[in-house]
Design a protein around this motif. Structure first.
Motif, PDB file in Angstrom:
ATOM      1  N   PRO A 336      14.699  41.533  49.753  1.00 16.12           N
ATOM      2  CA  PRO A 336      15.894  43.117  49.306  1.00 16.12           C
ATOM      3  C   PRO A 336      16.719  42.283  48.823  1.00 16.12           C
ATOM      4  CG  PRO A 336      15.905  42.754  51.770  1.00 16.12           C
ATOM      5  CD  PRO A 336      15.354  41.817  52.065  1.00 16.12           C
ATOM      6  N   ALA A 337      17.725  40.947  49.158  1.00 22.46           N
ATOM      7  CA  ALA A 337      18.880  40.640  48.621  1.00 22.46           C
ATOM      8  C   ALA A 337      19.546  41.012  47.390  1.00 22.46           C
ATOM      9  CB  ALA A 337      19.044  39.671  49.058  1.00 22.46           C
ATOM     10  N   PRO A 338      18.613  40.338  46.364  1.00 17.64           N
ATOM     11  CA  PRO A 338      18.685  40.679  45.604  1.00 17.64           C
ATOM     12  C   PRO A 338      18.829  41.959  44.396  1.00 17.64           C
ATOM     13  CG  PRO A 338      17.094  39.574  45.338  1.00 17.64           C
ATOM     14  CD  PRO A 338      17.405  39.465  46.399  1.00 17.64           C
ATOM     15  N   LEU A 339      18.145  43.188  45.324  1.00 19.50           N
ATOM     16  CA  LEU A 339      18.577  44.326  45.030  1.00 19.50           C
ATOM     17  C   LEU A 339      19.494  44.989  45.701  1.00 19.50           C
ATOM     18  CD1 LEU A 339      14.449  45.705  44.178  1.00 19.50           C
ATOM     19  CD2 LEU A 339      15.813  45.457  42.769  1.00 19.50           C
ATOM     20  N   LEU A 340      19.835  44.758  46.693  1.00 17.93           N
ATOM     21  CA  LEU A 340      21.222  45.179  47.474  1.00 17.93           C
ATOM     22  C   LEU A 340      22.444  45.318  46.975  1.00 17.93           C
ATOM     23  CD1 LEU A 340      19.356  44.890  51.195  1.00 17.93           C
ATOM     24  CD2 LEU A 340      19.430  46.515  50.127  1.00 17.93           C
ATOM     25  N   GLU A 341      22.181  43.607  46.659  1.00 14.50           N
ATOM     26  CA  GLU A 341      23.016  43.499  45.804  1.00 14.50           C
ATOM     27  C   GLU A 341      23.603  43.844  44.672  1.00 14.50           C
ATOM     28  OE1 GLU A 341      23.152  38.831  45.566  1.00 14.50           O
ATOM     29  OE2 GLU A 341      23.197  38.643  47.373  1.00 14.50           O
ATOM     30  N   LEU A 342      22.144  44.689  44.141  1.00 16.62           N
ATOM     31  CA  LEU A 342      22.952  45.806  41.870  1.00 16.62           C
ATOM     32  C   LEU A 342      22.984  46.942  42.983  1.00 16.62           C
ATOM     33  CD1 LEU A 342      19.474  44.279  40.509  1.00 16.62           C
ATOM     34  CD2 LEU A 342      21.992  44.068  39.877  1.00 16.62           C
ATOM     35  N   GLY A 343      23.513  47.217  44.760  1.00 17.15           N
ATOM     36  CA  GLY A 343      23.376  48.300  44.489  1.00 17.15           C
ATOM     37  C   GLY A 343      22.706  49.576  45.378  1.00 17.15           C
ATOM     38  N   VAL A 344      21.346  48.701  45.683  1.00 15.93           N
ATOM     39  CA  VAL A 344      19.834  50.225  45.555  1.00 15.93           C
ATOM     40  C   VAL A 344      20.462  50.302  47.717  1.00 15.93           C
ATOM     41  CG1 VAL A 344      18.006  49.605  46.499  1.00 15.93           C
ATOM     42  CG2 VAL A 344      18.090  48.464  44.078  1.00 15.93           C
ATOM     43  N   LEU A 345      20.003  51.151  48.107  1.00 11.83           N
ATOM     44  CA  LEU A 345      20.180  51.655  49.366  1.00 11.83           C
ATOM     45  C   LEU A 345      19.435  50.783  50.080  1.00 11.83           C
ATOM     46  CD1 LEU A 345      20.895  56.044  48.535  1.00 11.83           C
ATOM     47  CD2 LEU A 345      22.913  54.458  49.018  1.00 11.83           C
ATOM     48  N   ASP A 346      18.471  50.535  49.516  1.00 10.16           N
ATOM     49  CA  ASP A 346      17.484  49.987  50.987  1.00 10.16           C
ATOM     50  C   ASP A 346      15.759  49.465  49.812  1.00 10.16           C
ATOM     51  OD1 ASP A 346      16.582  49.642  53.310  1.00 10.16           O
ATOM     52  OD2 ASP A 346      15.805  51.765  53.993  1.00 10.16           O
ATOM     53  N   VAL A 347      15.236  48.818  50.863  1.00  8.54           N
ATOM     54  CA  VAL A 347      14.724  47.944  49.860  1.00  8.54           C
ATOM     55  C   VAL A 347      13.410  48.304  51.042  1.00  8.54           C
ATOM     56  CG1 VAL A 347      13.337  45.943  49.169  1.00  8.54           C
ATOM     57  CG2 VAL A 347      15.726  46.811  48.997  1.00  8.54           C
ATOM     58  N   VAL A 348      12.925  49.383  50.522  1.00 11.42           N
ATOM     59  CA  VAL A 348      11.515  50.095  51.724  1.00 11.42           C
ATOM     60  C   VAL A 348       9.898  48.916  51.365  1.00 11.42           C
ATOM     61  CG1 VAL A 348      10.586  51.125  53.039  1.00 11.42           C
ATOM     62  CG2 VAL A 348      12.915  51.874  52.478  1.00 11.42           C
ATOM     63  N   GLU A 349       9.299  48.203  52.759  1.00  9.46           N
ATOM     64  CA  GLU A 349       8.255  47.775  52.821  1.00  9.46           C
ATOM     65  C   GLU A 349       7.029  49.024  53.612  1.00  9.46           C
ATOM     66  OE1 GLU A 349       7.715  43.472  53.290  1.00  9.46           O
ATOM     67  OE2 GLU A 349       5.965  43.721  55.611  1.00  9.46           O
ATOM     68  N   ILE A 350       5.954  48.785  52.042  1.00  5.10           N
ATOM     69  CA  ILE A 350       5.463  50.527  52.450  1.00  5.10           C
ATOM     70  C   ILE A 350       4.244  49.884  53.722  1.00  5.10           C
ATOM     71  CG2 ILE A 350       5.766  51.378  50.601  1.00  5.10           C
ATOM     72  CD1 ILE A 350       3.446  50.730  49.630  1.00  5.10           C
ATOM     73  N   THR A 351       3.892  48.763  53.567  1.00  4.63           N
ATOM     74  CA  THR A 351       2.639  47.730  54.057  1.00  4.63           C
ATOM     75  C   THR A 351       3.457  47.742  55.663  1.00  4.63           C
ATOM     76  OG1 THR A 351       2.258  46.704  52.502  1.00  4.63           O
ATOM     77  CG2 THR A 351       1.261  46.807  54.918  1.00  4.63           C
ATOM     78  N   PRO A 352       2.010  48.180  56.647  1.00 11.21           N
ATOM     79  CA  PRO A 352       2.670  48.342  58.036  1.00 11.21           C
ATOM     80  C   PRO A 352       2.012  46.492  58.507  1.00 11.21           C
ATOM     81  CG  PRO A 352       0.677  50.190  57.303  1.00 11.21           C
ATOM     82  CD  PRO A 352       1.323  49.152  56.532  1.00 11.21           C
ATOM     83  N   PRO A 353       2.980  46.075  59.713  1.00 12.59           N
ATOM     84  CA  PRO A 353       3.199  44.907  60.229  1.00 12.59           C
ATOM     85  C   PRO A 353       1.728  44.458  61.024  1.00 12.59           C
ATOM     86  CG  PRO A 353       4.661  46.296  60.916  1.00 12.59           C
ATOM     87  CD  PRO A 353       4.147  47.194  60.448  1.00 12.59           C
TER      88      PRO A 353
END
Length: 383
Positions: A336-353
């Motif tokens: 998720p780091a590249p998007l978080l570095e662009l200022g994205v609030l959160d990067v959410v994985e939608i698939t259950p573990p």
């Protein structure tokens, strides 16, 4: 509350339009009165033609083509009138090469990159020329091929020759292994006056550790045995193209896109354009962001490649310029780091573990809807 829904497709699970619908259902669970602005996005791959046709008006045209294994298929591309009478009234075609030679057309058990050819993409371009297109936007991405665009070049009239000057008949890796020159004198004459824009979502060159075979080959069936064979063949093609056009198209960032189709289209005079920027302009994303409280975006997987021209990164950049917060969703979140570095609030994985991949793909819309609702409930600071 105004929420802009601007995802790409979730590969092999949802189209961009289906992802938008799932996101809206999730939003309405939490904010039933929200204004949802639907902006299905693309970055040059799946959904690009539909997004541009919807934005500019036009039609989707279905024609005979070939898949990556050379089997007859029916494939669709977009055709729109030139805005404001530009281009001398000539049409604009939007061709997704994956519509013909896409990975999704080939069953995983049948994927064979050594035999795959990009000829079907060339047939789509020929039909666009037949329809009077003066500008062709080619969306790269999602192909099952790794032939450097050799098949496309041959479909358009080029001839691949061996060391004895003989025209090669084989396609795929056998042709690449023998090619020493590319004869472009027989190319369709209409290509000379064509404005060829190549919508590209990656910066990979054709060859090397960041190139077509190394980075994108594994998803197409390239393994440790096939990789050196394909890389050697692409190197031969790169040398032949360099001699034919007078400059090293293989080294240009984006040449490795679409299994090396970027290199072939550069040799035809194409201009590489970040696909997400092209689509964003066509659909008016910047205008949609005015007055928005939140943007939701996403795609099938978020990883180190995401920041290099993929839809979530492009959407995040425009949203940041407009001062609008962003939440991104993905079937898998590997980095998720590249998007978080662009200022994205959160990067959410939608698939259950632990969920099997096939089940996760089949239930993608359900998971996206649930993830959107959960993310909005967890963020009282948004809206």
């Amino acid at each position: 509350m105004k929420i802009v829904l601007a995802p790409d497709s979730f590969k092999e699970s949802m189209t961009a339009a289906q992802a938008v619908a799932a996101m809206e259902r999730g939003v309405r669970r939490v904010h039933p009165d929200a204004t949802c602005v639907r902006v299905p996005m693309a970055d040059g791959g799946e959904g690009t033609a539909q997004a541009v046709v919807d934005a500019l008006g036009g039609e989707l045209r279905t024609v005979d083509a070939l898949d990556a294994l050379g089997r007859p298929v029916r494939a669709t591309y977009g055709l729109v009138a030139a805005p404001g009478g530009t281009d001398g009234g000539a049409s604009i075609a939007v061709v997704e090469v994956a519509a013909a030679i896409g990975l999704a057309r080939i069953d995983p058990a049948e994927r064979e990159p050594l035999a795959a050819t990009s000829a079907g993409a060339g047939l789509l371009l020929l039909d666009a020329l037949d329809q009077g297109a003066g500008r062709v936007v080619v969306g790269l991405g999602g192909t099952a091929t790794n032939d450097g665009g050799a098949g496309l070049l041959r479909a358009l009239g080029a001839v691949l020759r061996d060391a004895e000057g003989r025209a090669l008949v084989a396609h795929g890796a056998p042709a690449l292994a023998a090619v020493t020159s590319v004869d472009l004198t027989g190319l369709d004459a209409r290509l000379a006056g064509l404005d060829l824009l190549v919508a590209c979502d990656v910066t990979s060159p054709l060859l090397g550790p960041a190139g077509a075979t190394a980075v994108f080959g594994p998803q197409k069936g390239v393994d440790a045995v096939r990789a050196p064979v394909l890389e050697a063949g692409l190197a031969r093609l790169a040398s032949a193209l360099h001699a034919a056009v007078g400059h090293d198209v293989a080294a240009v960032p984006g040449a490795g896109a679409g299994g090396g189709l970027g290199a072939a289209l550069l040799a035809l005079g194409g201009r590489l354009v970040p696909g997400v920027e092209l689509v964003a302009r066509a659909v008016g994303l910047a205008e949609c962001l005015v007055g928005a409280d939140l943007v939701l975006t996403g795609e099938g997987a978020v990883d180190a490649q995401t920041a290099r021209g993929k839809t979530p990164a492009g959407v995040a950049g425009l949203a940041a310029a407009a001062g609008v917060p962003v939440i991104a969703f993905a079937g898998r979140v590997l980095d998720p780091a590249p998007l978080l570095e662009l200022g994205v609030l959160d990067v959410v994985e939608i698939t259950p573990p632990g969920m099997p991949r096939a089940e996760a793909l089949a239930r993608g819309a359900e998971h996206l809807e649930r993830a959107v609702a959960a993310a909005l409930l967890a963020r009282a600071d948004v809206g």
